[in-house]
Design a protein around this motif. Sequence first.
Motif, short mmCIF file in Angstrom:
data_model
loop_
_atom_site.label_atom_id
_atom_site.label_comp_id
_atom_site.label_asym_id
_atom_site.label_seq_id
_atom_site.Cartn_x
_atom_site.Cartn_y
_atom_site.Cartn_z
N LEU A 237 0.80 -1.21 0.00
CA LEU A 237 0.00 0.00 0.00
C LEU A 237 0.84 1.27 0.00
N SER A 238 2.02 1.21 0.61
CA SER A 238 2.86 2.41 0.64
C SER A 238 4.31 2.02 0.88
N THR A 239 5.17 2.94 0.65
CA THR A 239 6.59 2.78 0.93
C THR A 239 7.01 3.89 1.87
N THR A 240 7.80 3.54 2.86
CA THR A 240 8.30 4.55 3.79
C THR A 240 9.81 4.57 3.73
N PRO A 241 10.38 5.45 2.97
CA PRO A 241 11.84 5.55 2.95
C PRO A 241 12.37 6.08 4.28
N TYR A 242 13.50 5.55 4.70
CA TYR A 242 14.14 6.00 5.94
C TYR A 242 15.54 6.46 5.58
N LEU A 243 15.81 7.72 5.82
CA LEU A 243 17.06 8.33 5.41
C LEU A 243 17.99 8.53 6.61
N HIS A 244 19.28 8.45 6.37
CA HIS A 244 20.29 8.65 7.40
C HIS A 244 21.20 9.80 6.99
N PHE A 245 21.47 10.70 7.92
CA PHE A 245 22.32 11.86 7.66
C PHE A 245 23.38 11.96 8.75
N MET A 246 24.42 12.70 8.48
CA MET A 246 25.51 12.91 9.45
C MET A 246 25.38 14.31 10.07
N GLY A 247 24.30 14.51 10.83
CA GLY A 247 24.17 15.76 11.56
C GLY A 247 23.30 16.81 10.93
N ASN A 248 22.76 16.58 9.72
CA ASN A 248 21.92 17.61 9.10
C ASN A 248 20.51 17.10 8.77
N THR A 249 20.03 16.14 9.58
CA THR A 249 18.67 15.63 9.39
C THR A 249 17.64 16.75 9.50
N GLU A 250 17.78 17.62 10.50
CA GLU A 250 16.80 18.69 10.67
C GLU A 250 16.74 19.59 9.44
N GLU A 251 17.89 19.97 8.91
CA GLU A 251 17.93 20.80 7.71
C GLU A 251 17.29 20.08 6.53
N ALA A 252 17.65 18.83 6.32
CA ALA A 252 17.12 18.06 5.20
C ALA A 252 15.61 17.89 5.30
N MET A 253 15.12 17.48 6.47
CA MET A 253 13.69 17.23 6.64
C MET A 253 12.88 18.53 6.56
N THR A 254 13.42 19.62 7.04
CA THR A 254 12.74 20.91 6.92
C THR A 254 12.64 21.31 5.45
N PHE A 255 13.70 21.06 4.69
CA PHE A 255 13.68 21.32 3.25
C PHE A 255 12.63 20.47 2.56
N TYR A 256 12.60 19.17 2.86
CA TYR A 256 11.63 18.28 2.23
C TYR A 256 10.20 18.70 2.56
N LYS A 257 9.96 19.12 3.79
CA LYS A 257 8.63 19.59 4.18
C LYS A 257 8.26 20.85 3.39
N SER A 258 9.23 21.73 3.16
CA SER A 258 8.94 22.97 2.42
C SER A 258 8.54 22.69 0.97
N VAL A 259 9.03 21.60 0.42
CA VAL A 259 8.71 21.24 -0.96
C VAL A 259 7.48 20.34 -1.04
N LEU A 260 7.43 19.32 -0.20
CA LEU A 260 6.39 18.30 -0.30
C LEU A 260 5.15 18.59 0.53
N GLY A 261 5.28 19.49 1.52
CA GLY A 261 4.17 19.77 2.43
C GLY A 261 4.10 18.71 3.52
N GLY A 262 2.94 18.58 4.13
CA GLY A 262 2.76 17.60 5.18
C GLY A 262 3.07 18.17 6.55
N GLU A 263 3.11 17.26 7.52
CA GLU A 263 3.35 17.65 8.90
C GLU A 263 4.34 16.69 9.54
N PHE A 264 5.16 17.22 10.43
CA PHE A 264 6.02 16.36 11.24
C PHE A 264 5.14 15.71 12.30
N THR A 265 5.04 14.39 12.27
CA THR A 265 4.27 13.68 13.28
C THR A 265 5.18 13.23 14.42
#
Length: 140
Positions: free
Chosen positions: A2-30
Amino acid sequence: MLSTTPYLHFMGNTEEAMTFYKSVLGGEFTIFHRFRDVPGSEKIPAEDQEKIIHASLTVNANFTLMATDYLSSMDQHLVLGNNFHICLHTESEAETERIFESLSRGGKVEMPLNTTFWGAYFGMFSDRFGVHWMLSFNAS
């Protein structure tokens, strides 16, 4: 599936990356937890306390993106590679173009958006964080 949930790993910039993805894709941090928020975090070096242990960005009922920071203090090491792409199936050419242009900015386009021999409006790129993406719109 039904769906795929990618899980990404970063070296200290997860917050920056996820904030960027939210700005493009929308949605909410759950979920957006820092290492300081977990039991036993006092054993983690101070410089790692603010890093992200788990972030979950729910874009819609069919797509959630999860991520974490690797910690070198825990002997975790990230090796950027090309062993995956995240494929987003879009609802229109306009949506495909908007997401492609936004996510690929600062990255490297592997295949520009175009109509393929299999009939999809399709493109591939890696974003500025080294994550590989495919975007596909099937009009039929």
